[in-house]
Design a protein around this motif. Structure first.
Motif, PDB file in Angstrom:
ATOM      1  N   ASP A   1      39.456  48.421  15.970  1.00 31.12           N
ATOM      2  CA  ASP A   1      39.467  49.554  15.046  1.00 31.12           C
ATOM      3  C   ASP A   1      38.203  49.502  14.190  1.00 31.12           C
ATOM      4  O   ASP A   1      38.058  48.606  13.349  1.00 31.12           O
TER       5      ASP A   1
ATOM      6  N   ARG B   1      43.673  45.991  18.405  1.00 25.62           N
ATOM      7  CA  ARG B   1      44.602  46.954  18.994  1.00 25.62           C
ATOM      8  C   ARG B   1      45.473  46.167  19.983  1.00 25.62           C
ATOM      9  O   ARG B   1      45.107  45.065  20.381  1.00 25.62           O
TER      10      ARG B   1
ATOM     11  N   LYS C   1      45.031  33.824   7.612  1.00 26.91           N
ATOM     12  CA  LYS C   1      44.119  34.912   7.971  1.00 26.91           C
ATOM     13  C   LYS C   1      43.503  34.615   9.342  1.00 26.91           C
ATOM     14  O   LYS C   1      42.291  34.646   9.518  1.00 26.91           O
TER      15      LYS C   1
ATOM     16  N   SER D   1      52.292  44.159  13.075  1.00 26.93           N
ATOM     17  CA  SER D   1      51.754  44.361  11.727  1.00 26.93           C
ATOM     18  C   SER D   1      50.237  44.282  11.752  1.00 26.93           C
ATOM     19  O   SER D   1      49.664  43.371  12.353  1.00 26.93           O
ATOM     20  N   ARG D   2      49.583  45.229  11.073  1.00 27.30           N
ATOM     21  CA  ARG D   2      48.126  45.199  10.924  1.00 27.30           C
ATOM     22  C   ARG D   2      47.714  44.488   9.640  1.00 27.30           C
ATOM     23  O   ARG D   2      46.524  44.264   9.409  1.00 27.30           O
ATOM     24  N   THR D   3      48.684  44.160   8.789  1.00 22.57           N
ATOM     25  CA  THR D   3      48.378  43.551   7.494  1.00 22.57           C
ATOM     26  C   THR D   3      49.111  42.241   7.269  1.00 22.57           C
ATOM     27  O   THR D   3      48.976  41.632   6.215  1.00 22.57           O
TER      28      THR D   3
ATOM     29  N   LYS E   1      37.448  51.118  11.714  1.00 25.27           N
ATOM     30  CA  LYS E   1      37.765  51.328  10.309  1.00 25.27           C
ATOM     31  C   LYS E   1      38.576  50.181   9.708  1.00 25.27           C
ATOM     32  O   LYS E   1      38.958  50.234   8.539  1.00 25.27           O
ATOM     33  N   GLY E   2      38.858  49.160  10.501  1.00 29.76           N
ATOM     34  CA  GLY E   2      39.625  48.028  10.005  1.00 29.76           C
ATOM     35  C   GLY E   2      38.875  47.232   8.960  1.00 29.76           C
ATOM     36  O   GLY E   2      37.658  47.368   8.779  1.00 29.76           O
ATOM     37  N   GLN E   3      39.597  46.361   8.263  1.00 28.37           N
ATOM     38  CA  GLN E   3      39.022  45.564   7.202  1.00 28.37           C
ATOM     39  C   GLN E   3      38.483  44.231   7.739  1.00 28.37           C
ATOM     40  O   GLN E   3      38.976  43.699   8.720  1.00 28.37           O
TER      41      GLN E   3
ATOM     42  N   PRO F   1      44.292  40.877  12.829  1.00 29.59           N
ATOM     43  CA  PRO F   1      45.199  42.011  13.040  1.00 29.59           C
ATOM     44  C   PRO F   1      44.700  43.335  12.481  1.00 29.59           C
ATOM     45  O   PRO F   1      45.053  44.395  12.994  1.00 29.59           O
ATOM     46  N   SER F   2      43.867  43.317  11.433  1.00 27.72           N
ATOM     47  CA  SER F   2      43.403  44.584  10.868  1.00 27.72           C
ATOM     48  C   SER F   2      42.411  45.288  11.782  1.00 27.72           C
ATOM     49  O   SER F   2      42.205  46.498  11.683  1.00 27.72           O
ATOM     50  N   ARG F   3      41.776  44.542  12.679  1.00 24.59           N
ATOM     51  CA  ARG F   3      40.818  45.115  13.621  1.00 24.59           C
ATOM     52  C   ARG F   3      41.411  45.333  15.011  1.00 24.59           C
ATOM     53  O   ARG F   3      40.995  46.215  15.756  1.00 24.59           O
TER      54      ARG F   3
END
Length: 430
Positions: free
Chosen positions: A266, A316, A356, A338-340, A268-270, A312-314
């Motif tokens: 993603d 898919r 993390k 979960s993405r977070t 737009k991920g963090q 996970p925030s990035r």
């Protein structure tokens, strides 16, 4: 063999683990680097072991495995074959898209023939094996308490790498295993665990639904999934201050000179897009980051030892690989609930952020030191569950799906585009 068209007509609806649709199968180069190794990259067998020369057939690998223990073979109506080993901890050892087809999983024959067990890493191979994370850090499972995070003190816990796993049930299309374990992490926290692991063929209807497939007479394919349940059988809750576990599934595959692993992300991920620091930074010629397309392309030819991972925030819920010479597209689909959420950190260090970690990884084998051979000659695609903060008698389940397709680029393109976000031409572009 019957093609996808016939299969779709046969089953018509997708299956799931609880109530699967009937399948009617039969059960029958670049310079090397030398930083500390990770669990998925260490073998205690002879490092001078040569790589397997040329493609090996499924029947040949199956005959070899059967000389060393029982093997459960799941046979799909499509002609696909999946070989599962109770002796080697319920691993999916290899598969093929048709009877007599190429063996697609990495089988480390030299280690198996040596008959060793309880080594630093009992490297039997296998394109889906069950492990637990984290690997390193203050809550790691692969180092004795108080020891440095060095290769000489690293060891895979015996609980999930030695001994046969009990078959708890078997049908024409699946086999399930149970295993009780006792573990202690680097912080000294004990864990009492029961693992339930089910290996199951994926029907044509389920593959069609999950990958948005169109019927094709030109594709040959095989697909399976493992459902891995982790149960806290102890008296105490698992908490972050004492360390948590995660289900870690690792798939080992046979490489070719043109194999590229593809991991969509993603944009737009963090946070950082990719962690490529496991064995030193991966050279740009081997790791392409296409932010516009949202995809990583990672060379996996078993010639240069390297590893990457995404948080996970990035990530898919897909990864894959493609070899133009083999006309082989592999898709891995995994649970990403979960993405977070918290994911355990496996870096070999005292960690500032032990929760993390990565959710998906890929490893490329290669020389462990200058002038040394590789650890067998394979590449990996791996997935992890969230950190398991479980109360007594509570459980976490992680599912990892593997699909192999063989065919021409035009037939493979829709699958690659849906799962990975790119076409075959984009994967193979210089």
């Amino acid at each position: 063999m019957r093609r996808l068209t016939a299969l779709f007509a046969l089953v018509g609806v997708a299956c799931n683990s609880a109530a699967p649709a009937p399948l009617e199968p039969e059960v029958t180069a670049l310079p090397s680097v030398t930083p500390p190794a990770s669990a998925s990259a260490v073998a205690s067998a002879d490092p001078e072991a040569p790589k397997k020369a040329g493609p090996v057939s499924f029947d040949d690998d199956l005959a070899f495995l059967q000389k060393h223990g029982d093997v459960v073979v799941l046979s799909a109506p499509s002609g696909g074959r999946v070989a599962v080993s109770p002796k080697y901890q319920g691993r999916v050892m290899t598969s093929a898209v048709e009877a007599g087809g190429q063996s697609l999983g990495f089988v480390f024959r030299k280690f198996i023939e040596a008959g060793k067990t309880g080594t630093q890493f009992d490297n039997y191979g296998g394109e889906d094996r069950f492990w637990l994370g984290p690997e390193g850090g203050q809550y790691g499972l692969y180092f004795p308490k108080g020891k440095p995070f060095t290769i000489s003190d690293w060891k895979t816990p015996d609980s999930f790498q030695t001994g046969a796993w009990e078959v708890s049930s078997k049908t024409a299309y699946s086999v399930a295993f149970t295993r009780a374990m006792k573990l202690e992490n680097y912080a000294g926290t004990p864990f009492d665990i029961e693992v339930t692991r089910t290996v199951e063929l994926i029907s044509a209807a389920e593959a069609k639904k999950r990958l948005d497939l169109a019927a094709s007479d030109s594709l040959k394919w095989v697909a399976f999934k493992t459902t891995n349940r982790l149960l806290n059988t102890g008296a105490n809750a698992w908490t972050k201050d004492k360390g948590l576990l995660s289900v870690w599934i690792l798939g080992m595959y046979n490489p070719s000179p043109d194999t590229r692993v593809v991991i969509p992300f993603d944009p737009k991920g963090q946070g950082e897009i990719v962690n490529d620091r496991y064995f030193g930074k991966v050279p740009p010629a081997r790791l392409r980051i296409d932010e516009k397309a949202g995809v990583l392309l990672f060379s996996c030819d078993a010639e240069y030892r390297s590893k990457i991972g995404l948080g996970p925030s990035r990530a898919r819920p897909f990864a894959g690989s493609y070899s133009a010479s083999a006309k082989l597209l592999t898709i891995v689909e995994y649970d990403l609930p979960s993405r977070t959420g918290d994911y355990v950190n496996s870096m070999w260090e005292t960690q500032k952020e032990p929760f993390k970690g990565d959710v998906v990884n890929s490893y490329n084998d290669g020389p462990t030191e200058p002038g040394k051979a590789s650890l067998g000659g394979f590449y990996e695609i791996e997935s992890s569950s969230p950190a398991a903060a479980l109360k007594p008698k509570a459980a976490l389940t992680h599912t990892h799906r593997t699909y192999h397709f063989v065919g021409e680029p035009a037939a493979l393109d829709p699958i690659a585009k849906h799962a990975l976000g790119v076409t075959i031409a984009q994967i193979t572009a210089p």
